[in-house]
Design a protein around this motif. Sequence first.
Motif, PDB file in Angstrom:
ATOM      1  N   MET A   1       0.814  -1.198   0.000  1.00 27.41           N
ATOM      2  CA  MET A   1       0.000   0.000   0.000  1.00 27.41           C
ATOM      3  C   MET A   1       0.862   1.269   0.000  1.00 27.41           C
ATOM      4  SD  MET A   1      -3.053   1.223   0.135  1.00 27.41           S
ATOM      5  CE  MET A   1      -4.042   2.513   0.736  1.00 27.41           C
ATOM      6  N   LEU A   2       1.935   1.274   0.814  1.00 28.68           N
ATOM      7  CA  LEU A   2       2.810   2.434   0.881  1.00 28.68           C
ATOM      8  C   LEU A   2       3.509   2.689  -0.460  1.00 28.68           C
ATOM      9  CD1 LEU A   2       3.853   4.693   2.652  1.00 28.68           C
ATOM     10  CD2 LEU A   2       5.598   3.146   3.515  1.00 28.68           C
ATOM     11  N   THR A   3       3.781   1.615  -1.183  1.00 36.79           N
ATOM     12  CA  THR A   3       4.412   1.769  -2.495  1.00 36.79           C
ATOM     13  C   THR A   3       3.471   2.497  -3.451  1.00 36.79           C
ATOM     14  OG1 THR A   3       5.739  -0.221  -2.160  1.00 36.79           O
ATOM     15  CG2 THR A   3       5.446   0.525  -4.430  1.00 36.79           C
ATOM     16  N   GLN A   4       2.200   2.102  -3.470  1.00 38.90           N
ATOM     17  CA  GLN A   4       1.232   2.763  -4.348  1.00 38.90           C
ATOM     18  C   GLN A   4       1.049   4.235  -3.954  1.00 38.90           C
ATOM     19  OE1 GLN A   4       0.737  -0.258  -3.020  1.00 38.90           O
ATOM     20  NE2 GLN A   4       0.227  -1.635  -4.685  1.00 38.90           N
ATOM     21  N   VAL A   5       0.992   4.495  -2.663  1.00 39.17           N
ATOM     22  CA  VAL A   5       0.855   5.875  -2.184  1.00 39.17           C
ATOM     23  C   VAL A   5       2.068   6.696  -2.628  1.00 39.17           C
ATOM     24  CG1 VAL A   5       0.822   7.323  -0.099  1.00 39.17           C
ATOM     25  CG2 VAL A   5      -0.645   5.301  -0.256  1.00 39.17           C
TER      26      VAL A   5
ATOM     27  N   VAL B   1      10.376   4.189  -3.382  1.00 36.85           N
ATOM     28  CA  VAL B   1      10.002   3.317  -4.503  1.00 36.85           C
ATOM     29  C   VAL B   1      11.255   2.694  -5.128  1.00 36.85           C
ATOM     30  CG1 VAL B   1       7.810   4.481  -4.958  1.00 36.85           C
ATOM     31  CG2 VAL B   1       9.851   5.155  -6.272  1.00 36.85           C
ATOM     32  N   ALA B   2      12.372   3.423  -5.120  1.00 40.24           N
ATOM     33  CA  ALA B   2      13.614   2.859  -5.647  1.00 40.24           C
ATOM     34  C   ALA B   2      14.073   1.697  -4.774  1.00 40.24           C
ATOM     35  CB  ALA B   2      14.691   3.937  -5.714  1.00 40.24           C
TER      36      ALA B   2
ATOM     37  N   ALA C   1       3.221   2.354 -12.831  1.00 45.80           N
ATOM     38  CA  ALA C   1       4.017   1.727 -11.777  1.00 45.80           C
ATOM     39  C   ALA C   1       3.205   1.491 -10.509  1.00 45.80           C
ATOM     40  CB  ALA C   1       5.242   2.581 -11.464  1.00 45.80           C
ATOM     41  N   ALA C   2       2.232   2.339 -10.251  1.00 45.70           N
ATOM     42  CA  ALA C   2       1.395   2.159  -9.059  1.00 45.70           C
ATOM     43  C   ALA C   2       0.581   0.874  -9.145  1.00 45.70           C
ATOM     44  CB  ALA C   2       0.472   3.363  -8.879  1.00 45.70           C
ATOM     45  N   VAL C   3       0.236   0.461 -10.350  1.00 47.04           N
ATOM     46  CA  VAL C   3      -0.632  -0.715 -10.495  1.00 47.04           C
ATOM     47  C   VAL C   3       0.078  -1.945 -11.067  1.00 47.04           C
ATOM     48  CG1 VAL C   3      -2.731   0.663 -10.679  1.00 47.04           C
ATOM     49  CG2 VAL C   3      -1.510   0.040 -12.757  1.00 47.04           C
TER      50      VAL C   3
END
Length: 120
Positions: free
Chosen positions: A1-5, A111-112, A60-62
């Motif tokens: 979830m934090l990655t998508q945010v 994200v990296a 990238a979010a999905v």
Amino acid sequence: MLTQVSWVALLLVHVIPALALFRPALITKLYRVEATSPLFLLFQHRAALFLVVCLICVWAAVRPEVRQLATCAVGFSMLSFLWLFWAAGSPPSLRSIALVDLIGLPFLAYVAWQALKPVG
């Protein structure tokens, strides 16, 4: 979830410059380049490239499988601007843009880290 945010936060960093493609008056407001300037077309093209960066962030979010390449693209966009801004003596007229990119750096770092960490 934090990655998508985090990807959405990076999207937000790039969305206003991308909107200048559809609202050219933003070019004058953001960059102080008048519509009569020959540079205006270049800034419109820049807005189109920011739209691509926005699409990359959404993708990238999905889709986790594109996050490594997306990290490189978004990272290059943000870090190259910050480096050029600094190398140009930190022009005051571009300071707010640099500040927004600086605010985005922790999200980029996260994200990296997620995209580039070893699997397993």
